[in-house]
Write an enzyme that holds these catalytic residues in place. Sequence first.
Site: not given
Ligand code: NAD
Ligand code: SER
Length: 314
Positions: A10, A12-14, A36, A143, A147, A173
Amino acid sequence: MTKRRVLITGALGQIGSELALYLRDCYGEDNVLATDLSDKKERALPEMHFEPLDVTDRKRLHELVKEYRIDTIINLAAILSATGEKLPNLTWEVNMGGLVNVLEVARAENCSVFTPSSIAAFGDSTPKVLTPQVTIQRPSTMYGVTKVAGEVLCDYYHKRFGLDTRGVRYPGIISYKTLPGGGTTDYAVHIYYAALQKKAYTSFIAEGTKMDMMYMPDALKAVVDLIEADPARLVNRNAFNVTAMSFAPEELAEAIRKQIPDFELSYDVDPIRQAIADSWPDSLDDHCAREEWDWSPEYDIDRMTEDMIRNISI
Ligand code: NAD
Ligand code: SER
C-alpha cells in the site's frame, strides 16, 4: 540503526508515499521496496524500487519477499473507514486477508512486521476521554472490526510463533503530499486546501466533534522509533495508542485563522461519517508508547497549521 531490507504494501497511499522515502533515507535506497495494487508509481514514487502487488495475492508477496531478501514488512494496504462502509466485503478481504498473508509470509521467511491499527479500533462503549491503552473495543464499522481483529492476530503471531510484530493505533493523519484515501478524519486535510483556494470550507463533520490527529512527520517517526525499539522494553506490541493533538473542526478553523484571518467554516454534516466520528475517542492516552519506546510528537495544531499552509502554498 538496524540494517533492514523493507517491503511496504500500500505504498502509494497517503502514509506509504511519504513513509517509503523516509525509510529509504533511514535504510538506503536499495533496501526499500515499495509495492501497491496500482502500478502508477511514476505519480508518487518515481525514484523508488517498486513492484505491483495485490496484498491478497500471497504467492506473489512470498516471491517478492524471497527475491528481494526482505526482512521487514510494513503493511499499509487497507480500505479506510468511510470507503469501508460502502465496501464492507472488500474491506474484510483486503484488511484481514492481506494481513494474514503478510503474517504467514513473515512466518515462513522470518520477517518482522509493522501494521498500523487506528482509533477506529474503538467504539461507542469505549471511554471517550483519555481512552486507555487497554479498554473496551466494540467498533461499529467494518474498518474498525478489521483493525481490532488485526491487533489481536498480530499479538497471536508474536506469542504463538515468536514473530516480531509491532504496530500503533494511528489517529487521523494530516499531510500535504498525497491526499487521504477515504477516511472520516479526511476533513482535517481538505480544510487546508479550501482555506487557501476559497478562504472557506464546509465541514462534513459537526462542530464540537473532537478526534485525535497527528501531522505526517510524527507519523513517520513513530514507525521507525517503534520498529527500532528495544524489544525488552515492549509490554504492548501491536496497538500502541499514539496521538499528537485532539481537536474539533472549529478549533482547527481557529488555528487556520491565525494564518488566514478571514477564513470561514460552515457545516453540511454527512450522517454516515458523523456516526463514525461519534463512535471514536475524543482523546487517547498514549503514556504506554511514551514509556515503552519514548514516543514524543513534535507538532501541535499551530506548528502543523503553519507548515501545512506554507507547503500547500508553494
Ligand atoms: P490510503 O487509503 O491512503 O492508502 C492505502 C493504499 O493501499 C492505497 O495506495 C491503495 O492503492 C492500497 N491498496 C488497496 N487495496 C490494496 C490491495 N488489495 N493490495 C495492495 N494495495 C492495496 O491509506 P493510508 O492513509 O496510507 O493508510 C495506511 C495504513 O494506515 C492503513 O492500514 C490505515 O488503516 C492506517 N491508518 C491510516 C490513518 C490515516 O489517517 N491516514 C489513520 C489510522 C490508521
Ligand atoms: N483516518 C482514518 C479514517 O478516518 C482513521 O483510521 O478512516
